[in-house]
Design a protein around this motif. Sequence first.
Motif, mmCIF file in Angstrom:
data_model
loop_
_atom_site.group_PDB
_atom_site.id
_atom_site.type_symbol
_atom_site.label_atom_id
_atom_site.label_comp_id
_atom_site.label_asym_id
_atom_site.label_seq_id
_atom_site.Cartn_x
_atom_site.Cartn_y
_atom_site.Cartn_z
ATOM 1 N N ASP A 9 0.793 -1.160 -0.073
ATOM 2 C CA ASP A 9 0.114 -0.122 -0.050
ATOM 3 C C ASP A 9 0.825 1.283 0.057
ATOM 4 O OD1 ASP A 9 -2.423 -1.568 0.017
ATOM 5 O OD2 ASP A 9 -2.359 -1.526 2.285
ATOM 6 N N TYR A 10 0.437 2.232 -0.907
ATOM 7 C CA TYR A 10 1.408 3.493 -0.928
ATOM 8 C C TYR A 10 0.396 4.714 -0.645
ATOM 9 C CZ TYR A 10 4.985 0.813 -3.457
ATOM 10 O OH TYR A 10 6.089 -0.005 -3.948
ATOM 11 N N ALA A 11 1.055 5.508 0.359
ATOM 12 C CA ALA A 11 0.384 6.801 0.452
ATOM 13 C C ALA A 11 1.059 7.757 -0.296
ATOM 14 C CB ALA A 11 0.702 6.944 2.194
ATOM 15 N N LEU A 12 0.123 8.914 -0.436
ATOM 16 C CA LEU A 12 0.631 9.803 -1.538
ATOM 17 C C LEU A 12 1.487 11.054 -0.817
ATOM 18 C CD1 LEU A 12 -2.695 10.589 -3.083
ATOM 19 C CD2 LEU A 12 -0.735 9.414 -4.076
ATOM 20 N N PHE A 13 2.624 11.355 -1.403
ATOM 21 C CA PHE A 13 3.573 12.299 -1.141
ATOM 22 C C PHE A 13 2.966 13.896 -1.776
ATOM 23 C CE2 PHE A 13 7.688 9.950 -0.660
ATOM 24 C CZ PHE A 13 7.779 10.480 0.775
ATOM 25 N N GLU A 14 2.877 13.481 -2.846
ATOM 26 C CA GLU A 14 2.237 14.713 -3.701
ATOM 27 C C GLU A 14 1.179 14.051 -4.773
ATOM 28 O OE1 GLU A 14 5.926 17.809 -4.310
ATOM 29 O OE2 GLU A 14 6.281 15.911 -5.249
ATOM 30 N N LEU A 15 0.204 15.289 -5.271
ATOM 31 C CA LEU A 15 -0.636 14.928 -6.289
ATOM 32 C C LEU A 15 -0.993 16.049 -7.220
ATOM 33 C CD1 LEU A 15 -2.961 13.215 -7.515
ATOM 34 C CD2 LEU A 15 -4.365 13.705 -5.411
ATOM 35 N N THR A 16 -0.962 15.887 -8.261
ATOM 36 C CA THR A 16 -1.622 16.728 -9.288
ATOM 37 C C THR A 16 -2.811 16.249 -9.976
ATOM 38 O OG1 THR A 16 0.461 18.083 -9.066
ATOM 39 C CG2 THR A 16 -1.024 18.706 -11.146
ATOM 40 N N TYR A 17 -3.892 16.946 -10.039
ATOM 41 C CA TYR A 17 -4.994 16.343 -10.780
ATOM 42 C C TYR A 17 -5.423 17.152 -11.691
ATOM 43 C CZ TYR A 17 -9.722 14.394 -11.786
ATOM 44 O OH TYR A 17 -10.640 14.133 -12.308
ATOM 45 N N THR A 18 -5.543 17.053 -13.062
ATOM 46 C CA THR A 18 -5.919 17.673 -14.231
ATOM 47 C C THR A 18 -7.243 17.052 -14.368
ATOM 48 O OG1 THR A 18 -3.682 18.147 -15.186
ATOM 49 C CG2 THR A 18 -5.340 18.611 -16.511
ATOM 50 N N ALA A 19 -8.388 17.956 -14.111
ATOM 51 C CA ALA A 19 -9.555 17.499 -14.332
ATOM 52 C C ALA A 19 -10.143 17.011 -15.613
ATOM 53 C CB ALA A 19 -10.498 18.435 -13.716
ATOM 54 N N ARG A 20 -9.983 17.885 -16.550
ATOM 55 C CA ARG A 20 -10.692 17.647 -17.916
ATOM 56 C C ARG A 20 -10.058 16.484 -18.310
ATOM 57 N NH1 ARG A 20 -13.567 21.008 -21.420
ATOM 58 N NH2 ARG A 20 -12.879 22.983 -20.480
ATOM 59 N N SER A 21 -8.924 16.174 -18.393
ATOM 60 C CA SER A 21 -8.113 14.844 -18.970
ATOM 61 C C SER A 21 -8.289 14.049 -18.086
ATOM 62 C CB SER A 21 -6.773 15.196 -19.476
ATOM 63 O OG SER A 21 -6.018 15.662 -18.229
#
Length: 778
Positions: A595-607
């Motif tokens: 199981d991997y917890a998130l350091f960083e996340l960038t979410y581009t909504a349209r794509s």
Amino acid sequence: MDAVRLYGEFQDDLGTAWRVNIHDANFVGTAAEFKLGADGFVLRYSGNNEDRYQPIIGSEVTFTLTETESAHESFMDLLATQAEQRFSVSIRKDPDGANTFYWGGVLYPEQVIRPYDARPIQNTLTAADDIGNLQAVKYNNNGTAYTGEQSVVDHILNCLNKTRATHLWGTDDFLYYINDFKSTDYIDANQLKDTRIKHTEFYNVDENGENEYFDSYKILNDIARAFNARIFQAQGKWWFVPLGAQKYSTMLTIEGTQKDGTPITQISQAAAKAFDASFERLRGYEYTYLAPAKTVSRTRRYDGNLPVIYDALHTEAEFGTTLSDTDIDYPLDTVLAVSGEFGYFREGDNSAPGVGNIGRVMLRFTIKCGQYYLKRTATFDDTVLTYFIDPGGALQYYTGHVYGPVSWETTQEYYTIVSLPFDEATTYSGGFDFYIDAPPLPTDETGLDMSVSITGVDHNGSNESALISSADYDIVDFRADIISPNGQGDEVVFTAVNSDAARFDIEQGECIIGDAETINSIGVIRVLQSGVYEPSTSWQSLNYTGAGVGISRLGVQEALGGQNKATPVQRGDVFGSEIYMWQVIDDYTTNFAGDYALFELTYTARSVMNQIEAFRVLRDVTNVTTGVSTPRNRNNVIGSTPIAIAARTFTEIGDYIGIGARNYGSRNQTVIRTITNRAGSTEDVADIDLHIFNTWTGGNGVGLIYLPPIAESHGRIIQFHSDATITANTYVQLRPNSADTGVTIDGSNSYDFNRNYDGITILGHTDGNWYIIQKKDK
């Protein structure tokens, strides 16, 4: 909720509808629509990819506002001239259906990019969740101190409600939190709610008498640090997620509240998200490792050397006003000290020279700890007159004062200090530093109160009110402290050590939240125990069920247990659906499964594109040991401050020349102490005894009197006298102290007072024995 001024809508590449709202606190009217850019919006979490336990992870949203009409232009013009909290941004998912609140924040004008171009103009706007701005917000109640005590959950709510977009939440779920660390003294299921931390432990009084507060970010950060948790906003809620809970199970037990503290129904929610056709890694995805850590350290700051009561300037008007602590629990044998710098000014009255011009002032302190009052009397009945040379050079005599013994009493008592004499005819500007060193408390007590009053004293020791009514006076740095030989300490460092070879050290920094390192520690977590909230020093976690340990020790142990080996990390682009910061990636990749917890996340909504970096959640404490440093002082130890040093010097000189004593010498001595002896009675010579007068009551027999320890009596002279009731059948035997071995009195084991009107003078010699240097002859 502030009105919507502008909004933009779009569908992502999988058909989900989204709406981005721009709210204006001052807007009245109909909202205008604008077109968003190609990305719809981009949500970013800026985590630290070298800190798995980063306490606070902020987020921001970037989107394009296509300026095509005057409504857009007017808004863009306002951004440069209005306070930034006026405009906020909310994102709603499926606005025409479920209309789920997805994210909220404040629009930051300094992050606006406005091209120099003709319409349509592609303006770039960025909003942030505003959690970082808490560094500029003091942790108080709109400028005044919070009172009482609150749970960890309520302290978190206080901080989060200081972000400037809270109007976006009505009765929506506002805070989700998960329990991991639990005191072994606690038997219920919601530990974070069943805790208390006192508000008075989050501020101190500065040298100007003003409350000095921690900032709200510090409070929030250190609460998360203490519980090995991370705080972030996701899915339209604030989350408090301990990493250990993510390790323990992918099914999370979630408690929560609305923003006003109204609790919500407990939720069980699966946190694992596996790679599949709806969450698919793209080309370029990769795996790597974090270096194994050798140590993890955390500094627990508790400020034990700060006073329990402090008034920077105790003015004349405040004399008689009670100052109190925060209802601290003081155990048996606690030693307290009260100190300050007393200042006194009086213009001379130009009266004729003479004994009537000798004046003094007396401070009378009420020092109450629990049921006990500190007592030291001052009586003006010294039979030896004390001299005073007046400004004209004439020798004047006045009645000196005599201090009684210092003790704790259960009835109303006072501790008195008498000033040196001064001439009332001339202007006097003086005072004294004082340092009241109380004896150890006789029992456990709760709460400390203190106040001081002032009285004028003439040459005979009688009240002279004019010395007060015509004077100005105050006390600077009026304080009460807990005393220990080397100071209480202000911080300790907890360190977990990996016995395997490793080269990387993790320093978690200072944390003001934790256990009670001293009885006056700040940031103490109190736990519900049998209906009351008490400090605890025994903690476990979901993953650690061994013998309970301190919460800071547990924190560094668990942190190192997740990185004492090389820790797998994965990063890259993932397409097809969202992942949230509270979730873990359930990865089955060979050699990297877990199981991997998130350091960083960038979410581009349209794509529907996630750019992620995540670390595997591990725990192995096999080779991990923990320790704690000796306490370190960062604040002045009260006994070494200039006021305390000056006050002790004043007291020592006074003792030497006889101020406040019956006789000249090295101690305050009682002129005559009468001991009524009887058969089988036992008495001890006290430190203040100079003359002991023996008398007898009852039938025949022997009474015992023990001398003080010889090691504490080198050079001391004590006189003993007897009246007519002392006889051969009703006699008193004088012995060396019961703890002394081989000590004699004139070479004998004892001396008997067995005749009436007997008397001796005895000397404690540096050779470790007592000698009779004078004996009454009959």
